[in-house]
Design a protein around this motif. Structure first.
Motif: not given
Lengths: 203, 175
Positions: A46-51, A56, A58-59, B18, B21-22, B25, B63-64, B151
């Motif tokens: 899910a981390r690699f899908v556009s927000r 995006s 994980p649920f 990784y 990256f986290l 992000q 993030q949203d 996220r």
């Protein structure tokens, strides 16, 4: 339900268009994220899908994996990354992962009282449209449309003119706001296909 | 030996990459800015005072985030205990004012949403303080517990707010 709300409008010459989200909700395919336990793979991918995409979350991604299998979804991610990087092509993830990948709506993607739920796509939509046709005599389609002009015909009976239907739904007569329109009946001025123009829209 | 070292180095490098990256992000980080709460309205009628505050929910993350639930309850009300019926809640859309339904809200990064927190105090008939509401009311603490999802995970956060009736002097429709 169709007979109750749209009885006089049904029959030969009309097309019943059903919202894919409304159908999925009727089938009970919604779940609150608190009830989903995403696995490590869903959390990772899910981390690699556009927000802006539902996957995006994980649920939501976990639910799609439960529908189509973890291996298939993981493969779809792998192919999606490769074709995007090497060929500049997007969308392979959704094409390969299975239909639920593009149909799932994350929380806030649906109107209350389902705004706090993840809503999956409908189950067996082709069977549903065939059943509608058998019982009502109308052609039928399940449609996913939005206000951005995106139209996807999830399933349709053989008599449906898909190109025309896509054109009608490009302006999204259902609306994406509080219109709450689950069904739309298209009735044509003549019974010939493809229809020259629409005579009326009813919900 | 070299192969083992190479593999370990590779795994470590991938893990570090990784983790970086986290960190880059990030995730949604939604806070209730109680320090920026503003009195919005006060109505008093027949021994009942309704106070309404606008309290910004702010997404300071990268993030949203989606605010799924927003629960308000009064803290210990001291002298008011046994003398009043007290009800607290919150909405953010005008449509939900009557029902008190908290509609799930999408908060883009760096976006704020004014949550409308309300508190209703109804003094019992015969209470000598009924005629001089809200001046007769003490400061009332509110515990606010809200749930959001970004996220990564679902998170519940607690915020505490003190509603001071004297802040509402000159605010709203009045009696």
């Amino acid at each position: 339900m169709l007979r109750e709300y749209a009885g006089p409008l049904l029959g030969r010459g009309s097309v019943v268009a059903v919202s894919e989200t409304a159908l999925a909700i009727l089938q009970g395919r919604f779940v609150r994220p608190e009830r989903v336990r995403p696995g490590p793979l869903a959390r990772f991918l899910a981390r690699f899908v556009s927000r802006t995409g539902s996957l995006s979350s994980p649920f939501a991604l976990q639910l799609v994996m439960q529908e189509h299998g973890r291996a298939r979804v993981a493969l779809a991610f792998l192919v999606g990354v490769i074709t995007r990087l090497l060929l500049g092509r997007s969308g392979d993830l959704y094409r390969i992962a299975g239909p639920q990948a593009s149909l799932v709506d994350d929380v806030t993607g649906t109107l209350p009282p389902y705004d706090k739920h993840i809503v999956l796509g409908p189950k067996d939509p082709q069977r549903v449209v065939e059943e509608i046709r058998r019982r009502t005599g109308s052609e039928a389609a399940v449609i996913d449309a939005n206000d951005l002009g995106g139209v996807s015909i999830v399933a349709a009976t053989r008599g449906v003119n898909r190109a025309h239907l896509r054109e009608v739904f490009r302006t999204n007569p259902w609306g994406n706001g509080d219109e709450q329109t689950p069904i739309l009946i298209l009735r044509y001025s003549t019974s010939s296909a493809p229809p020259p123009r629409l005579r009326g829209l009813a919900s | 030996m070299e192969a083992v070292l190479g593999s370990v180095t590779g795994v470590l490098a991938a893990a570090l990459l990784y983790a970086a990256f986290l960190s880059w992000q990030g995730d949604a980080d939604i806070v209730l800015q109680v320090e920026n709460a503003q009195p919005r309205n006060l109505t008093v009628s027949d021994g009942q005072a309704r106070f309404e505050l606008a309290v910004p929910l702010f997404n300071r993350g990268k993030q949203d985030g989606m605010v799924l639930e927003f629960l308000v309850r009064p803290g210990f009300v001291g002298q008011l205990k046994g003398r009043a019926r007290i009800r607290a809640g919150a909405v953010w859309g005008e449509d939900d004012e009557g029902s008190g339904y908290w509609r799930a809200a999408l908060l883009r990064r760096r976006e704020a949403l004014p949550a409308r927190v309300f508190l209703e105090v109804q003094l019992h008939t015969g209470d000598p303080a009924r005629d001089r509401l809200p001046a007769a009311l003490p400061r009332i603490p509110l515990a606010i517990y809200f749930e959001f999802v970004g996220r990564k995970q679902i998170e519940w956060r607690l915020a505490e707010l003190v509603l001071n009736p004297s802040d509402f002097v000159g605010v709203g429709a009045g009696t």
